[in-house]
Design an enzyme around this catalytic site. Sequence first.
Site, short mmCIF file in Angstrom:
data_model
loop_
_atom_site.label_atom_id
_atom_site.label_comp_id
_atom_site.label_asym_id
_atom_site.label_seq_id
_atom_site.Cartn_x
_atom_site.Cartn_y
_atom_site.Cartn_z
N TYR A 141 0.81 -1.21 0.00
CA TYR A 141 0.00 0.00 0.00
C TYR A 141 0.85 1.27 0.00
CZ TYR A 141 -4.59 -2.14 0.81
OH TYR A 141 -5.76 -2.82 0.68
N LYS A 191 3.60 -15.31 3.49
CA LYS A 191 3.89 -16.09 2.28
C LYS A 191 5.41 -16.29 2.25
CE LYS A 191 2.65 -18.00 -1.65
NZ LYS A 191 1.84 -19.23 -1.74
N ASP A 223 -2.28 -18.62 1.44
CA ASP A 223 -3.19 -19.43 0.61
C ASP A 223 -3.86 -20.51 1.46
OD1 ASP A 223 -0.65 -20.57 0.79
OD2 ASP A 223 -0.55 -21.20 -1.30
N ASP A 247 -6.31 -7.16 4.28
CA ASP A 247 -7.42 -6.56 3.52
C ASP A 247 -8.27 -7.66 2.90
OD1 ASP A 247 -8.93 -4.52 2.17
OD2 ASP A 247 -7.84 -5.03 0.34
N ASP A 251 -12.32 -9.28 4.25
CA ASP A 251 -13.55 -9.36 3.44
C ASP A 251 -14.06 -10.80 3.41
OD1 ASP A 251 -13.19 -6.62 2.74
OD2 ASP A 251 -14.08 -6.98 0.78
C1 IPM Z 1 -10.48 -1.38 3.61
C2 IPM Z 1 -10.62 -0.80 2.23
C3 IPM Z 1 -9.45 0.14 1.97
C4 IPM Z 1 -8.18 -0.70 2.05
C5 IPM Z 1 -9.52 0.93 0.65
C6 IPM Z 1 -10.81 1.71 0.53
C7 IPM Z 1 -8.34 1.84 0.50
O1 IPM Z 1 -10.73 -1.80 1.28
O2 IPM Z 1 -10.47 -0.60 4.58
O3 IPM Z 1 -10.39 -2.60 3.73
O4 IPM Z 1 -7.81 -1.36 1.06
O5 IPM Z 1 -7.54 -0.69 3.11
MN MN Z 2 -10.82 -3.82 2.13
#
Ligand code: IPM
Ligand code: MN
Length: 362
Positions: A141, A191, A223, A247, A251
């Site tokens: 990032y 990894k 993985d 990240d 999700d």
């Molecule tokens: C999160 C989001 C952010 C990230 C984006 C919006 C920059 O996906 O907070 O998980 O990748 O950190």
């Molecule tokens: Mn995210």
Amino acid sequence: MQLDVTSLPGDGIGPEVTSQAIRVLDGVAARFGHELSIDEKEIGGAALKQFGNPLPDSTLQACLRSKAVLLGAVGSPEFDRNSRNLRPETGLLRLRRELGAFANLRPAVLYESLANRSPLREEVVRGTDILIVRELLGGLYFGEPRSINESTGATVATNTMTYTEPEIERIARIGFQLARTRRRQLLSVDKANVLECSRLWREVVTRVGQHFPEVQLAHMYVDSAAMLLVLKPSSFDVILTENMFGDILSDQAGGVVGSLGLLASASVGGLVGLYEPVHGSAPDIAGQGVANPLGAILSVAMMLRHTFGLHKEAECVEAGVVAALKAGFRTRDLAGASERTVSTDEMGNQILQFVSDGAARD
Ligand code: IPM
Ligand code: MN
């Protein structure tokens, strides 16, 4: 206590969910006798439109003046073609960096009343209670050099993954400290079979772990961890990992417990705590009043706990969420085919009513 909070609604569903979270925060403050003061500012696409800058100085200064920041979401397709400095996401990344918020805590808990909403079988997902500790200021990032170079024949894009020993050490310490307050199992995800950054990560995490003998440390490649997260999500306690892996896995964890809309986060370790739901701006459903405000509301609970040390207040908000779900209130993302759905506002009302109605429980 004086609660000075900067609110950054941002883009898409951000404004809808933050306004519910602020109502709940206001309700808790009133109930427990705290003084809430909210300073609302622009970030992301909303700030780009108004100021031509995704993190205007007025916003950053307001955040630095306050004790905690609540952020909705950033991102909108209308800025997809903008250069990096003029993208909504750049505002959020800069804010994280300016605040020094290097430790991103993302709990993913299965609520008993939602066990049938997970795409996984109930017996697989039951008991899931994970805390993802995501390093937030390093890795791909922020690594330099980074560029997209179109000048020579085939376009070349470059990103750099970098981690320093101190960066790994400080996030590892947070991971172990938190594991100590839970089931004392820490899984470090990397990894290391491919990446130098991960080899250093594993080495440093192992060294830090020697100071926490009461915590059981294990390592896993990302993985395998992604597979285990769907095969046996209840086997995780704390997952410690770098920025990009965190990240992605967070999700995925949202999907496992039934909806990404439920996930809250706290970004701590810096000057001011930053609290944001894990879901994004969801432009496809923005403005329709159907977004799930629980991620934002639970982020307020994390704020009460981590920045203000108000544990009773945090638990009250969390209990409100459990009660609303148990009573069958479902936003669209949580509802089964035959279930009635409520709007963003109605879900907010439920939690607000619960936290305000102290008489029954004090
Ligand atoms: C999160 C989001 C952010 C990230 C984006 C919006 C920059 O996906 O907070 O998980 O990748 O950190
Ligand atoms: Mn995210």
